[in-house]
Motif scaffolding. Structure first.
Motif, PDB file in Angstrom:
ATOM      1  N   CYS A  75     -51.988 -44.174 -23.573  1.00  0.00           N
ATOM      2  CA  CYS A  75     -50.531 -44.087 -23.592  1.00  0.00           C
ATOM      3  C   CYS A  75     -50.087 -42.846 -24.369  1.00  0.00           C
ATOM      4  O   CYS A  75     -50.529 -42.619 -25.499  1.00  0.00           O
ATOM      5  N   LEU A  76     -49.194 -42.092 -23.750  1.00  0.00           N
ATOM      6  CA  LEU A  76     -48.587 -40.926 -24.392  1.00  0.00           C
ATOM      7  C   LEU A  76     -47.126 -41.244 -24.694  1.00  0.00           C
ATOM      8  O   LEU A  76     -46.299 -41.300 -23.784  1.00  0.00           O
ATOM      9  N   PRO A  77     -46.771 -41.482 -25.957  1.00  0.00           N
ATOM     10  CA  PRO A  77     -45.362 -41.697 -26.304  1.00  0.00           C
ATOM     11  C   PRO A  77     -44.650 -40.349 -26.446  1.00  0.00           C
ATOM     12  O   PRO A  77     -45.214 -39.390 -26.986  1.00  0.00           O
ATOM     13  N   ILE A  78     -43.418 -40.286 -25.977  1.00  0.00           N
ATOM     14  CA  ILE A  78     -42.620 -39.069 -26.104  1.00  0.00           C
ATOM     15  C   ILE A  78     -41.318 -39.416 -26.808  1.00  0.00           C
ATOM     16  O   ILE A  78     -40.543 -40.252 -26.327  1.00  0.00           O
ATOM     17  N   ASP A  79     -41.090 -38.803 -27.949  1.00  0.00           N
ATOM     18  CA  ASP A  79     -39.888 -39.042 -28.736  1.00  0.00           C
ATOM     19  C   ASP A  79     -38.743 -38.238 -28.126  1.00  0.00           C
ATOM     20  O   ASP A  79     -38.646 -37.029 -28.323  1.00  0.00           O
ATOM     21  N   LEU A  80     -37.879 -38.938 -27.371  1.00  0.00           N
ATOM     22  CA  LEU A  80     -36.724 -38.276 -26.764  1.00  0.00           C
ATOM     23  C   LEU A  80     -35.491 -38.358 -27.656  1.00  0.00           C
ATOM     24  O   LEU A  80     -34.428 -37.844 -27.287  1.00  0.00           O
ATOM     25  N   ILE A  81     -35.618 -39.000 -28.815  1.00  0.00           N
ATOM     26  CA  ILE A  81     -34.469 -39.196 -29.704  1.00  0.00           C
ATOM     27  C   ILE A  81     -34.228 -37.942 -30.529  1.00  0.00           C
ATOM     28  O   ILE A  81     -33.134 -37.383 -30.543  1.00  0.00           O
ATOM     29  N   ASN A 106     -44.614 -43.690 -22.688  1.00  0.00           N
ATOM     30  CA  ASN A 106     -43.630 -44.439 -23.457  1.00  0.00           C
ATOM     31  C   ASN A 106     -42.489 -43.490 -23.805  1.00  0.00           C
ATOM     32  O   ASN A 106     -42.614 -42.646 -24.685  1.00  0.00           O
ATOM     33  N   LEU A 107     -41.368 -43.609 -23.098  1.00  0.00           N
ATOM     34  CA  LEU A 107     -40.213 -42.750 -23.340  1.00  0.00           C
ATOM     35  C   LEU A 107     -39.319 -43.415 -24.384  1.00  0.00           C
ATOM     36  O   LEU A 107     -38.625 -44.388 -24.092  1.00  0.00           O
ATOM     37  N   MET A 108     -39.340 -42.902 -25.590  1.00  0.00           N
ATOM     38  CA  MET A 108     -38.631 -43.517 -26.707  1.00  0.00           C
ATOM     39  C   MET A 108     -37.178 -43.027 -26.723  1.00  0.00           C
ATOM     40  O   MET A 108     -36.923 -41.837 -26.904  1.00  0.00           O
TER      41      MET A 108
END
Length: 332
Positions: A75-81, A106-108
């Motif tokens: 899983c690659l989480p991406i901090d979009l915040i 994981n689009l945060m």
């Protein structure tokens, strides 16, 4: 398994991970437990100011490591915040999603302090673009938008690593246990008796897994972050959350009382965690995943349930809703 990318060298991470996997095979085999999958998760991209060009090299490395260690997904989480490079990062990942078939995203879009509307818009547009990569949109199975999900949770795609060491957690999928107890109770099962029995038997199972986690941590030197005892479906015609609801309710899922039963099951999980005293992480609730739950999909086809009812149920399940097909033009 969480990988502290950016903190430790790739060599140290690989050494620790391979040792953990080797030890876990022995420990779980001795306990007569066969894990369904082993998965990797990374720290969020974007929160530390990484550039979009950083992504392909990380994906290439983690994909190779997954192949070498027989790990099914990562899983690659991406901090979009906080990420000011949302468009650039998502554009790079969009070009890689077919290349790396083991990759979840994981689009945060929110954290404890705020919900980011620009992040939600970017995630929505990305989901629509991914849907157009195939004739059935199935690549979105590996994409999720998360709202303040806790770190080190084991269920994909809502997973992200946090910490300076290799760590691991367990996703238990205890739906079969609850179904067995409900079946033993017969047609006239009483919900209070069911709850008491479920809490008792679930507590025993949680204690067993927790002890194994502590043993693995001791022998491997990696961190044990806990377990998630959520009731999750599996597409095998038997492991169905909707079927569990219907056994207890005596009516199709979506009928009056479905919300109450959802709350009862969530409460049972939380009570079992307290009774057993184990270390928990993640959702620990009821999972409504329409495309992975045959009985739930059947209820949807019969118009017994719709997305509005699923959203209402998600207010008690602790997980939100998952794997729900929507028309493509629902997005801007």
């Amino acid at each position: 398994i969480g990988l502290p990318v950016g903190v430790e060298s790739q060599f140290i991470i690989e050494t620790d991970v391979k040792r953990l996997i080797e030890i876990s095979k022995r420990v779980l085999n001795n306990a007569e437990i066969s894990p369904r999958t082993v998965r990797y998760t990374l720290p969020p991209i974007g929160s530390e100011g990484e550039t979009a060009g950083y992504i392909p090299s990380i994906l290439k490395w983690i994909d190779r490591l997954a192949d070498e260690t027989d790990v099914r997904w990562f899983c690659l989480p991406i901090d979009l915040i906080t990420n000011g490079l949302r468009d650039e990062c998502l554009s790079v990942v969009l070009g890689q999603i077919n290349r790396f078939q083991k990759m979840f995203l994981n689009l945060m879009v929110s954290d404890k302090k705020k919900i980011s509307i620009p992040a939600i818009n970017c995630a929505s547009e990305f989901v629509l673009q991914v849907a157009m990569k195939s004739n059935n949109g199935f690549d979105n199975f590996r994409v999720g938008a998360s709202c303040n999900c806790p770190a080190n949770a084991p269920f994909f795609p809502f997973s992200r690593h946090k910490g300076n060491r290799v760590a691991f957690s367990f996703a238990l999928e205890q739906t079969d246990l609850a179904l067995d107890i409900a079946t033993r109770g017969g047609k006239n099962i009483k919900v209070d008796s069911f709850r008491d029995c479920l809490v008792e038997e679930l507590s025993i199972e949680l204690e067993k897994i927790h002890r194994l986690g502590e043993q693995l941590a001791f022998e491997s030197g990696c961190e044990y972050r806990g377990l998630d005892a959520s009731f999750a479906p599996f597409p095998n015609e038997k492991t169905s959350v909707a079927a569990l609801i219907e056994k207890l309710l005596g009516a199709p899922v979506g009928s009056h009382g479905s919300l109450f039963i959802t709350g009862l099951l969530t409460d049972s999980i939380r009570a079992a965690l307290l009774k057993s005293g184990v270390l928990s992480v993640g959702f620990n609730g009821v999972m409504y995943s329409l495309l992975e739950d045959e009985s739930l999909a059947s209820a949807n086809s019969r118009r017994c349930i719709n997305i509005d009812k699923l959203i209402a149920l998600s207010s008690m399940c602790g997980c939100g809703i998952d794997m729900v097909p929507v028309p493509g033009m629902s997005f801007p």
